[in-house]
Design an enzyme around this catalytic site. Sequence first.
Site, short mmCIF file in Angstrom:
data_model
loop_
_atom_site.label_atom_id
_atom_site.label_comp_id
_atom_site.label_asym_id
_atom_site.label_seq_id
_atom_site.Cartn_x
_atom_site.Cartn_y
_atom_site.Cartn_z
N LYS A 12 -21.26 65.84 -23.24
CA LYS A 12 -22.09 66.61 -24.18
C LYS A 12 -22.45 67.95 -23.55
CE LYS A 12 -26.27 65.84 -27.02
NZ LYS A 12 -27.35 64.85 -27.29
N SER A 21 -27.44 63.97 -31.98
CA SER A 21 -26.85 65.21 -31.56
C SER A 21 -25.65 65.03 -30.63
CB SER A 21 -27.90 66.06 -30.84
OG SER A 21 -28.36 65.39 -29.68
N SER A 37 -30.27 60.24 -30.52
CA SER A 37 -29.03 61.04 -30.47
C SER A 37 -27.82 60.33 -29.91
CB SER A 37 -29.28 62.33 -29.68
OG SER A 37 -29.99 63.25 -30.47
#
Lengths: 501, 501
Positions: A156, A233, A257
Amino acid sequence: MSQLPPEKSPPDGLVEAFWEYERALMDNDLPALDRLFAPGPTTLRGDADGLLVGHDLISAFRGTRGGAPARRILQTHVQVVDAEHALVVAVTELERGGRGQQTQLWARTADGWAVTAAHESVPAPALDTRIWRVVGDPLLPPTARGVLDGESVAVKDLYAVAGQRVGAGNPAWLAEAHVEPRSATVVEALLDAGASVRGIARTDEFAYSLAGTNAHTGTPPNPRAPHRISGGSTSGSASAVSLGQATIGLGTDTGGSIRVPASYQGLYGIRTTHGLVSTYGVLPLARSFDAVGWLTRDAALLARVGDVLLPPSAAGPVHDLVTVPGLNALAQPDVAAVVDELAGGATRESWELSALPIWSSAFQVLQAWEAWRERGPWLTTRLDTLGADVRGRFEAAALIDDERAGAAARVVDDAGRRIGELIGDRVLVLPSASSVAPTPGEGLQAVRDATMSLTCLAGLGGLPAVSIPRTTADGLPAGVCLVAASGRDRDLLALAVELSS
Amino acid sequence: MSQLPPEKSPPDGLVEAFWEYERALMDNDLPALDRLFAPGPTTLRGDADGLLVGHDLISAFRGTRGGAPARRILQTHVQVVDAEHALVVAVTELERGGRGQQTQLWARTADGWAVTAAHESVPAPALDTRIWRVVGDPLLPPTARGVLDGESVAVKDLYAVAGQRVGAGNPAWLAEAHVEPRSATVVEALLDAGASVRGIARTDEFAYSLAGTNAHTGTPPNPRAPHRISGGSTSGSASAVSLGQATIGLGTDTGGSIRVPASYQGLYGIRTTHGLVSTYGVLPLARSFDAVGWLTRDAALLARVGDVLLPPSAAGPVHDLVTVPGLNALAQPDVAAVVDELAGGATRESWELSALPIWSSAFQVLQAWEAWRERGPWLTTRLDTLGADVRGRFEAAALIDDERAGAAARVVDDAGRRIGELIGDRVLVLPSASSVAPTPGEGLQAVRDATMSLTCLAGLGGLPAVSIPRTTADGLPAGVCLVAASGRDRDLLALAVELSS
């Protein structure tokens, strides 16, 4: 032999219909395209993002995609079945480069020729920029051999990766970022266990969303639920793992997330106990809640990553499941059903949940206040670089004063204690998200609120949570979440392996 | 209305044939697969690498690919046309992740059900590792605005790219390489003119091949000539541009490494005058011949890159074309034909070419001697890291003593002078390569020798050469090469634009 010689000429009107379709496609003439696809629920159209079944879904897809890429037809091959049916295979050349293929079954209807099934292929881009910012073969090689030999990590874009910048999902942040001299502690640990870094995956801006609908780079595809959102996310990491472009999706979970994209995309995911795993080299969102997490396609690998990143468990196995109908009722019935199924043998308890809206609200207030403390100084002159959803969240965050934050913090502390007591040494089984992956058009803020009333529980308690993928009656992925006591991460992973075998 | 309701049940035997095909595919049971595809020249099978027409080509493809990726069938949709024909659309789920689609038209033949047309899609990888080593969105952003705004560059893995290593197509070299603190001068110039770097593209090992068949990373696809080789050594850059994954392919040309992939893939390409463009930050192969070059999909962009990288021309336009039938005869007739066509208005001259084999040989001897001087000290203990073709070339190079090299250098100097005199202030029109792109099975060393007898001319003279794409009677790409006097690069680019408009 019913072979189809090339000299069998196309039936009357087919050639004209084929070229009329091509014209309509290039002009994005939606009424003509709708007319040239057969009506009814059995008409098919498939491409790299999935198969659409039924004229209405196909029409809706065309209505939002903004036209097909410019192309010309290089070759056509017609296989005539009879006077009313023919297959037309076309090789296309795209104006932007590369070749594609279009396969169509045409049928003569009362309204003229129409396509009953279409299969489209266009050349792949160098990288899917909805999923990735940078990829390599590998981007970073392993630094040693170990239990993760051969595994590849989608990192990420909040984690430091040696030699790369941290982009945090926002182009302005990326433009000002420095090149990281070394990788985040967790990334180094994965490399040292034999994994390679495949690339840097997209995130919602500053991780402040659960949708994955980044305004700058688009929504990563959800291969298990085509044309629905990815969840975020940790959006790019999740799609990369779903598609087999990486085996481990490294992310973070502040308010869901990891759990939400795991649920939407049918993946295994873990949010670790708050503070248990190093966040050194990870851009924070809200430090009271931020936790390292990861996603995989199978439970065994989820646990194997845990063997690398988590300390040994001091306790023993967890087996004692508890489920709370009042929590399950916060999810849509299709999702609640899969939770009930997995929680079949669990103790059913009724918890006093009247404070839940207050807890969820306090979570969001403290999260927002901390997020603004982290990002506000930089964002205050750059709010216009944010997408509307994240901007709205940060603008609201900027208005939270210390008094309100302090009050929220006290609620958070009390709620966390209370949740810890309720769960005790057991495992709470609840929905990972309130619904299956919504379509982009649905009210995503309402979905977020509903989901956070579920996901906030682990966050408030700083507790580990594992999401296990199940399938709803409609065939869509939905996650069942297991939450245990602080520090029981490895035990929870062992339970997930057991429940998935 | 001949619509196809879902309840229309599949004709007898179709379902069994479908599952037998699936079994045969997973078992890579070639006789069964051959039997389940209809015989004859009209049977079709297409995937991302192109459409194969005819049972024999399809069978040959299956024979070399080593099986399909493991998968399971998730959904099937059958559109029954009549008792002898049906379309079957299947959604597949790959064991490695992601979903694909298979569309098949089945026909009942005398020998049972068989596929007459198939269209396969599988999920794309994170990056096509045959083409790229690293890609980004972008990998490096522009450093200023300029005439190359919006263009993206595939950089051959011989050029320094800031923050990345130079891999030179050899994994052992890459593993020992340092991170480059800054980009090669040419890369910096492109960034400064508004272009971004899309990524680092594959090359043949140390650029010492014209085939593109890197033993470690495979042969990049050739979308204009599916299932034929890409050409090299600027192989990845060429495929990236062909596919639209980049607009500018940056490479080098020592003995044809721009001209050959340009010719095989239908691209525009330039090899610049020796020494005219900076090679600072470029790993050398043979310094007497190494030249910077680039590839594009259109002549105007080829020239626009020249505006950035080349000094202004001191001379005027070049128009006076000359063609030499004895050179054209060194190419296959299909290629010679496209050269003759472009050279229609050119002066036809007969050159005394009896020395050409000696020239070509001297070129290769001096190239080899210099290549070993560059790479020998490192390679001498690492020859086993090379693919067989490049290894053979370096092993032969190691045996060339200084005396033989010196003699070759004198031939090279004389030949270069002589070629310069023959061309004078005109433009020599000749084939860019001796043939269209061969299939991987053809004798690539013989193809290389034939092509080098043509490409060596510009190399010997240090002259600029532009390859212009044309199409043979069979529909395959073939390049026509224009060679001009030293320093006439910009004039040659202007001529290419004129000839292509």
